[in-house]
Structure formats: C-alpha cells, structure tokens
Design a protein around this motif. Structure first.
Motif, PDB file in Angstrom:
ATOM      1  N   PRO A   4       0.799  -1.216   0.000  1.00 27.98           N
ATOM      2  CA  PRO A   4       0.000   0.000   0.000  1.00 27.98           C
ATOM      3  C   PRO A   4       0.834   1.270   0.000  1.00 27.98           C
ATOM      4  CG  PRO A   4      -0.925  -1.596   1.521  1.00 27.98           C
ATOM      5  CD  PRO A   4       0.396  -2.142   1.063  1.00 27.98           C
ATOM      6  N   PHE A   5       1.996   1.245   0.628  1.00 24.35           N
ATOM      7  CA  PHE A   5       2.852   2.423   0.662  1.00 24.35           C
ATOM      8  C   PHE A   5       3.321   2.778  -0.743  1.00 24.35           C
ATOM      9  CE2 PHE A   5       6.941   4.501   0.843  1.00 24.35           C
ATOM     10  CZ  PHE A   5       6.758   5.460   1.805  1.00 24.35           C
ATOM     11  N   GLY A 148      -8.685  18.749   3.708  1.00 24.57           N
ATOM     12  CA  GLY A 148      -7.591  17.859   4.092  1.00 24.57           C
ATOM     13  C   GLY A 148      -7.720  16.496   3.456  1.00 24.57           C
ATOM     14  N   VAL A 149      -6.588  15.854   3.254  1.00 29.40           N
ATOM     15  CA  VAL A 149      -6.559  14.480   2.751  1.00 29.40           C
ATOM     16  C   VAL A 149      -5.512  13.714   3.546  1.00 29.40           C
ATOM     17  CG1 VAL A 149      -4.928  15.116   0.913  1.00 29.40           C
ATOM     18  CG2 VAL A 149      -6.246  13.000   0.721  1.00 29.40           C
ATOM     19  N   ALA A 150      -5.844  12.495   3.954  1.00 25.80           N
ATOM     20  CA  ALA A 150      -4.936  11.669   4.747  1.00 25.80           C
ATOM     21  C   ALA A 150      -5.026  10.230   4.265  1.00 25.80           C
ATOM     22  CB  ALA A 150      -5.285  11.762   6.238  1.00 25.80           C
ATOM     23  N   THR A 151      -3.987   9.475   4.544  1.00 27.66           N
ATOM     24  CA  THR A 151      -3.990   8.049   4.262  1.00 27.66           C
ATOM     25  C   THR A 151      -3.204   7.354   5.362  1.00 27.66           C
ATOM     26  OG1 THR A 151      -3.565   6.364   2.560  1.00 27.66           O
ATOM     27  CG2 THR A 151      -1.892   8.069   2.832  1.00 27.66           C
ATOM     28  N   THR A 152      -3.150   6.049   5.314  1.00 21.78           N
ATOM     29  CA  THR A 152      -2.409   5.277   6.313  1.00 21.78           C
ATOM     30  C   THR A 152      -1.355   4.433   5.614  1.00 21.78           C
ATOM     31  OG1 THR A 152      -4.342   5.153   7.768  1.00 21.78           O
ATOM     32  CG2 THR A 152      -2.581   3.554   8.148  1.00 21.78           C
ATOM     33  N   VAL A 155       4.240   0.559   8.104  1.00 16.90           N
ATOM     34  CA  VAL A 155       5.697   0.429   8.109  1.00 16.90           C
ATOM     35  C   VAL A 155       6.046  -0.622   9.161  1.00 16.90           C
ATOM     36  CG1 VAL A 155       7.900   1.612   8.391  1.00 16.90           C
ATOM     37  CG2 VAL A 155       5.936   2.847   7.448  1.00 16.90           C
ATOM     38  N   GLY A 156       6.288  -1.835   8.699  1.00 16.84           N
ATOM     39  CA  GLY A 156       6.494  -2.927   9.641  1.00 16.84           C
ATOM     40  C   GLY A 156       5.211  -3.189  10.398  1.00 16.84           C
ATOM     41  N   SER A 157       5.308  -3.172  11.710  1.00 10.89           N
ATOM     42  CA  SER A 157       4.118  -3.391  12.538  1.00 10.89           C
ATOM     43  C   SER A 157       3.448  -2.076  12.926  1.00 10.89           C
ATOM     44  CB  SER A 157       4.502  -4.156  13.805  1.00 10.89           C
ATOM     45  OG  SER A 157       5.449  -3.417  14.562  1.00 10.89           O
ATOM     46  N   LYS A 158       4.002  -0.961  12.484  1.00  9.09           N
ATOM     47  CA  LYS A 158       3.476   0.353  12.852  1.00  9.09           C
ATOM     48  C   LYS A 158       2.651   0.938  11.725  1.00  9.09           C
ATOM     49  CE  LYS A 158       5.796   0.460  16.777  1.00  9.09           C
ATOM     50  NZ  LYS A 158       5.119   0.453  18.092  1.00  9.09           N
ATOM     51  N   GLU A 159       1.780   1.876  12.065  1.00 13.13           N
ATOM     52  CA  GLU A 159       1.024   2.629  11.087  1.00 13.13           C
ATOM     53  C   GLU A 159       1.292   4.113  11.297  1.00 13.13           C
ATOM     54  OE1 GLU A 159      -3.111   1.711  11.316  1.00 13.13           O
ATOM     55  OE2 GLU A 159      -2.927  -0.110  10.098  1.00 13.13           O
TER      56      GLU A 159
END
Length: 225
Positions: A4-5, A148-152, A155-159
């Motif tokens: 996804p990144f 505003g626009v955001a996404t998730t 990264v490894g086990s982190k968001e």
C-alpha cells in the motif's frame, strides 16, 4: 516495504504539488517572513451520545523561533452527528504577547464533512468565527475553510498517517482573503489514546504592505479518552 505504501506514494506527492500550486492568492508576490514554531495540544474526553469535550491549547514562537509571541486557548463541545458530519461550538481566547500585547475573544461554529475513500480520507471543515477584540478595534467575522486528505501507511508493525491540508481565511466585513495555510505532516501513534504529529506549513498572511509568507514547523499532540 508494504505494497500500500508504494501504491499511494506517487499519488500523495501529486496531490501535494497540485494543492501547492493552487494555494493562496498572494503566493506569487509574497515577501519572505521569519521562521515560526507552533505547538498544539488537545485533550478530548468522551461524554457519551456522540459528544466530546475538547480543550485545545496552542503556543507560537516567532522571530526565527526565538520569541514566545502568541497563544490560543479553546474549549469546545464536539458532536459526532453522523458518520459524515461532525459539529462543534467553541469559545477561544487569543493573546498576542509580542511585539505588543493584544487580546481577542471569539465564538466559533464548526462543521466537518468526512468522506472516506478506499485508501484515502477526505475532510472539509467549515468554520465561522465572531471575533471581539478587547480594544477599540472593530468586531470581525472570519470564515475559514480547510480541505484535508490523509492516508495510512504500514511500516512494519506500525502505522503512520501522512496528511495534507489547505486552509483559507476570509474577512466577511472587508470582503478580502487574509490568510492561507498550506500544511504537510505525519501522524504517529505514541501509546494507546495518544497521537503525535509533526508538520511543515507555509503560512501566507495579508499585511498593510501586502502578502507575507512564513515557514512554520509544528508539533500537534492529541490525547483522546
């Protein structure tokens, strides 16, 4: 790195470029201003029935981040009216400490439209402020609109939550745009109920001499219970 990144990365920066080019009307002729640092803390307490009590405190360091010059204190009642709309009413006290002391009181009404998409989260905030200076200056009504626009990104086990926003200020009495804020940042969960964000912002302000822009670095901390 997670798939996804990679898929979102280029779209994210294309959106950033588009918003940057479409920003405030004073952008091309603005004079350079000093660096500033803004630090914002919000505490949100759930009351039930979709209501939250929120207290926001922001302080600003100006003159190339060397002088504590300004703060805002804003308690508000926040109502999660529906999955698409949030509504808030608030009182805000603004105090400028430097270069001269000046205090404003204002009441504000805010509505936020939320549009969840597949990989993105869009918001549009409509806010009207009725500003009452504690001086002989005239009252002012300011309309603010923030997109505003955001996404998730995983990264490894982190968001982490990268985001972009653009907000303009319009003085209704004078019929002029007075300010524009273009911001890019990343939010990172710290511990349960706590989120921290770091951001860079281009602040354009209308002055008596014309438009002036300031580079701003900031930190936002949100505690929600």
């Amino acid at each position: 790195m997670a798939k996804p990144f990679r898929n979102n990365r280029w779209l994210f920066f294309l959106l950033w470029a588009g918003i940057f080019l479409a920003a405030s009307p004073g952008r091309l002729s603005a004079e350079d201003g000093d660096w500033q640092s803004w630090n914002d803390f919000q505490y949100s307490q759930t009351l039930g029935y979709g209501l939250d009590m929120v207290v926001r405190y922001e302080q600003r360091f100006e003159q190339d981040i060397s002088e504590y010059a300004y703060y805002e204190l804003e308690p508000m009642v926040y109502w999660r009216y529906s999955p698409r709309w949030d509504i808030a009413v608030s009182y805000e006290r603004d105090e400028r400490l430097e270069p001269e002391n000046k205090v404003n009181d204002l009441a504000a009404a805010t509505a936020v439209l939320k549009v969840p998409l597949k990989d993105w989260y869009l918001t549009n905030q409509f806010r009207t402020e009725w500003m009452v200076p504690e001086s002989e200056e005239e009252w002012r009504t300011i309309y603010r609109n923030r997109t505003g626009v955001a996404t998730t990104w995983k990264v490894g086990s982190k968001e982490i939550v990268p985001y972009l926003s653009e907000e303009f200020f319009y003085n209704i009495q004078d019929g002029i745009f007075t300010e524009n804020r273009l911001q890019a940042g990343i939010g990172v969960p710290i511990v349960p109920h706590w989120m921290a964000s770091i951001y860079f912002m281009r602040l354009d302000e209308r002055t008596a001499e014309g438009w002036e822009w300031h580079p701003v670095v900031g930190i936002e901390v949100l505690a929600r219970f």
